[in-house]
Structures are given as C-alpha cells and as structure tokens.
Design a protein around this motif. Structure first.
Motif, PDB file in Angstrom:
ATOM      1  N   ARG A 176      -8.257   1.861 -12.511  1.00  0.00           N
ATOM      2  CA  ARG A 176      -7.386   1.156 -12.165  1.00  0.00           C
ATOM      3  C   ARG A 176      -8.176  -0.106 -11.510  1.00  0.00           C
ATOM      4  O   ARG A 176      -9.171   0.002 -10.635  1.00  0.00           O
ATOM      5  N   VAL A 178      -7.798  -3.321  -8.976  1.00  0.00           N
ATOM      6  CA  VAL A 178      -7.340  -3.963  -7.547  1.00  0.00           C
ATOM      7  C   VAL A 178      -8.012  -5.155  -7.250  1.00  0.00           C
ATOM      8  O   VAL A 178      -9.416  -5.223  -7.605  1.00  0.00           O
ATOM      9  N   ASP A 182      -9.634  -6.239  -0.864  1.00  0.00           N
ATOM     10  CA  ASP A 182      -8.122  -6.093  -0.342  1.00  0.00           C
ATOM     11  C   ASP A 182      -8.268  -4.495  -0.049  1.00  0.00           C
ATOM     12  O   ASP A 182      -7.849  -3.665  -0.980  1.00  0.00           O
ATOM     13  N   ALA A 184      -5.867  -2.643   1.541  1.00  0.00           N
ATOM     14  CA  ALA A 184      -4.292  -2.410   1.429  1.00  0.00           C
ATOM     15  C   ALA A 184      -4.069  -2.190  -0.260  1.00  0.00           C
ATOM     16  O   ALA A 184      -3.558  -0.836  -0.494  1.00  0.00           O
ATOM     17  N   ALA A 185      -4.713  -3.091  -0.970  1.00  0.00           N
ATOM     18  CA  ALA A 185      -4.620  -2.570  -2.626  1.00  0.00           C
ATOM     19  C   ALA A 185      -5.172  -1.587  -2.811  1.00  0.00           C
ATOM     20  O   ALA A 185      -4.720  -0.541  -3.623  1.00  0.00           O
ATOM     21  N   GLU A 187      -6.167   1.187  -1.001  1.00  0.00           N
ATOM     22  CA  GLU A 187      -5.441   2.432  -0.747  1.00  0.00           C
ATOM     23  C   GLU A 187      -4.259   2.570  -1.512  1.00  0.00           C
ATOM     24  O   GLU A 187      -3.928   3.861  -2.019  1.00  0.00           O
ATOM     25  N   ALA A 188      -3.258   1.872  -1.946  1.00  0.00           N
ATOM     26  CA  ALA A 188      -2.164   2.032  -2.903  1.00  0.00           C
ATOM     27  C   ALA A 188      -2.808   2.340  -4.030  1.00  0.00           C
ATOM     28  O   ALA A 188      -1.797   3.294  -4.671  1.00  0.00           O
ATOM     29  N   ALA A 189      -3.852   2.035  -4.566  1.00  0.00           N
ATOM     30  CA  ALA A 189      -4.233   2.640  -5.927  1.00  0.00           C
ATOM     31  C   ALA A 189      -5.060   4.052  -6.020  1.00  0.00           C
ATOM     32  O   ALA A 189      -5.095   4.646  -7.029  1.00  0.00           O
ATOM     33  N   ASP A 191      -5.157   7.854  -5.593  1.00  0.00           N
ATOM     34  CA  ASP A 191      -4.219   9.168  -5.312  1.00  0.00           C
ATOM     35  C   ASP A 191      -5.091  10.480  -5.671  1.00  0.00           C
ATOM     36  O   ASP A 191      -6.449  10.419  -5.741  1.00  0.00           O
ATOM     37  N   LYS A 226      -9.436  10.127   1.605  1.00  0.00           N
ATOM     38  CA  LYS A 226      -8.696  10.371   0.331  1.00  0.00           C
ATOM     39  C   LYS A 226      -9.439  11.404  -0.452  1.00  0.00           C
ATOM     40  O   LYS A 226      -8.590  11.904  -1.350  1.00  0.00           O
TER      41      LYS A 226
END
Length: 407
Positions: A176, A178, A182, A184-185, A187-189, A191, A226
């Motif tokens: 992935r 990003v 960044d 924030a980006a 963290e969103a990626a 999982d 995470k």
C-alpha cells in the motif's frame, strides 16, 4: 596520485565501444574513470575530477581508503568464498561488530541493497504470519510514494516512478502506497494485515527529501501502537552520511529492522545486511532464505574494516561539521541560480533554476569544470561527496557550482 592507467583507447572511443555491447539501462555522464584515490578520480586521459557523488554513498570513505584496501588485500591472500554451506572465520566478528554498532541483536548478511530490501520484505511477512498471526498470504506492507528501494520486480511493484515500472508487470501484490511525510495517511493505511511500514528516513532518489521533525518518531509510535514493524531503509542514508551512524538517530528512533548496504562494502565489494531484533530476524530457519555470496569472507573482512572506521565516530563528526559548510555554501546560492535545497550531513538535493538548464545539463557543465555530480528529477542535482573530503575541497566544489550557475 600516481600516473594514470595507460590504455590504447581514449574516452570517446571507449564510450562508443560500449554502445553495441552493453544493455542501455544507464545514461552515464561522458567521463571514463580509470583511477581514483580519496575524493578524486582520473579519466583515461589523466584529467582529474572531484567526486561529489561517492557512488550514491557506496564510497563514503573515499576511493581506495587505505584501511579498507589493506583489509581486502589481507583477506584475498587467505580466503574469499566458502558459501554458507560452511562456516568461515570472518563472519562471526563482522556480525558481532555490526550489531553492536547499530544497537541490534542479529544480522542477516546479503550482497546488494536490493537484496537487503527483498530480504527485509520476506522477514517482515514471515514475522507477520508466525508472530502477529496474519492469515496466510494476506500480509501487507505500507510504503511511501516517490520511494527508491531498488529495481527488482517486487521492489518496482511499489514504486511510483513510471520509468522504473513501465513494461515490467505484472506486479507483486501486498503493498500500500501513501504520501511520504504524512502520518495521517500512514495511519489510515495500517490495519490488522499490516506486517510493516517500510520507508527511507530520507528519500535520496527523490531529491534528498527530508521529512518534518517528528515524522520518524511518529512512524515509530504508530507502528508500535498498531502492532507492526518499522523497517528503515538506510542503504543510502546510513553509515555516517547524515552526521550519525543512522539517519533515524536524528530523532532518537530505533526501528525494528534496518536495511544497510552501499558504504558497508567500502566501495570494494557489494555488502548489504538486514539488522534487527532477535524477535524479528529469529523467524528465519535453515532453508527459508539464503545467498551463495552473502557473508562471504572477503565481504566480511571489508565490512568489519568499515565498522571499525565508524566505531571511532570520526566520520560521523566529519559529516556533521562539513555538512554545516555545505549548507552555508548552498544558502549563499539561493536566488543566484539555486531556488532551494535540502541538506543533512554531507548530503544535499539542490534545485537549480530550470531556466539555467536541466539537472543533466548542469551536471555536464560541472563535469567540464572538474566536478562530478548526478542529476535526479527535473533540475535537481545531488551532492554526496566522500566523508573524507576536506573543507578546502568542498569549498572549491561550491565555488565551481557558483561559477556554473552565475557565469
């Protein structure tokens, strides 16, 4: 420097001779190097050039550093290769000292930087399955746009450089991408399938892009929270280049895995390594990964000599002190042909006014004045001289850059 090596063919003839027999995967500057010592190289006609690229940091200690050449000669007279089918008497000492230098537990020796990255990817995936419990074949790795980690099929699968990717698919899944710098980006990626975040602490090929203060610390905090690995690609930025042994030390960050290469071979042989915690590298078992040449006695001898140089701290200090000279000199050129720059230690990306020419054109003009640099995208050039360069040599190079940009 002694007399230049003799050849029956001059530079122009040698360059023409390459055309029909070498694959055209490079577009070098039209200089044919025959000899080198320290920060200087000579072409076949005996013209001297100051090397301000240092093999993309592979020559951090200059050309033919005496301690490294001596180590190589000494080992060449004893033993060069056994393969890892047998032990050799140089590997344990190399691994011990490299682990101590980097503050890690274990070392996985390889050869090229791309092999270190590929090995890091395999280790991260194996850790995800064996330790984190990610379902089989579901592991993902998050990377940054504009990255440069090498040119193997898997690595270009997560490149955003179409020149590197075009025509080489189908691509390896599981990555992935990003934006760099960044959080924030990022963290969103991330999982539950994420094995690792793989980034360069400083993006070299992209133009020596330095992230905001706190970004690397943020990556470390996020990956811990995470439950995934932080893999730092320090193949260009590591081993003294930025004023510390590792670039992550600028934020006192300790990744789970660090990828090393280039300078680790002292400009003599390809040497790379994956270093990290025992919990992570301990997931590998016999037969699961290997390399015929990885950890060979010659590489281990040269790599140990490189570590010995870095253990003194001299080269890290030189990079920091001369880096201040580099930044000051470049700051004086802003508005006078330079529109901006980024520098850390003895490493800089310099954005030249496009009206003055492309990065390639500026590099060619500097070459004609006896300075070797390399362009990257657009009108950006990279400066990464050997850490052995003197203040006077560095000042001379900056003076030549000023001449080329303002004359």
């Amino acid at each position: 420097m002694t007399a230049p090596a003799r050849t029956d063919r001059g530079s122009e003839e040698l360059i023409r001779a390459e055309e029909p027999v070498l694959a055209h995967n490079y577009h070098p500057l039209p200089v044919v190097v025959a000899r080198a010592e320290g920060a200087w190289v000579e072409d076949v006609e005996g013209r001297r050039y100051l090397d301000m690229l240092a093999g993309y940091s592979a020559l951090n200690f200059g050309h033919r550093h005496p301690a490294l050449i001596e180590a190589a000669h000494r080992q060449l007279d004893r033993l060069t290769l056994t393969s890892r089918a047998f032990h050799n008497d140089r590997l344990a000492g190399f691994a011990e000292r490299l682990a101590a230098l980097t503050g890690t537990d274990m070392v996985l020796p390889m050869n090229t930087g791309a092999e270190a990255v590929e090995s890091g990817i395999k280790v991260a995936r194996k850790w995800a399955y064996d330790v984190k419990g990610v379902p089989a074949d579901r592991a993902t790795i998050v990377v940054a746009a504009d990255n440069f980690h090498g040119r193997t099929t898997t690595i270009v699968s997560f490149s955003t450089d179409e020149t590197a990717r075009g025509g080489f698919g189908p691509f390896t899944p599981g990555f992935r991408i990003v934006p760099y710098n960044d959080l924030a980006a990022l963290e969103a990626a991330v999982d539950e399938t994420t094995a690792a975040v793989l980034i360069e602490p400083i993006q070299g090929e992209a133009g020596v892009l330095i992230p905001d203060d706190g970004y690397l610390a943020g990556v470390r905090e996020l990956t811990r929270r995470k439950g995934c690995l932080f893999v730092a690609d320090e193949i260009q930025s590591g081993l003294g280049r930025t004023g510390h042994t590792l670039a992550v030390e600028h934020e006192s960050v300790v990744p789970d895995v660090v990828l090393l290469g280039k300078a680790l071979g002292g400009g003599i042989v390809p040497v790379s390594a994956v270093v990290g915690s025992r919990e992570v590298l301990g997931v590998l078992h016999p037969g699961e990964h290997g390399s015929t040449f990885g950890g060979n006695p010659l590489a281990a001898a040269v790599g140990t000599a490189v570590v010995e140089l870095l253990e003194t701290g001299e080269f890290q200090r030189r990079a920091a002190e001369l880096g201040a000279v580099l930044r000051e000199g470049l700051a004086g050129l802003v508005g006078r042909g330079v529109v901006g720059f980024r520098a850390r230690g003895l490493w800089a990306g310099v954005d030249v006014d496009p009206a003055l020419g492309s990065g390639r054109e500026i590099s060619e003009r500097l070459m004609r004045e006896g300075i070797l640099v390399k362009d990257t995208h657009g009108s950006t050039i990279r400066l990464a001289p050997p850490l052995t360069i003197t203040a006077e040599e560095l000042a001379g190079a900056l003076g030549t850059l000023e001449k080329v940009l303002t004359s």
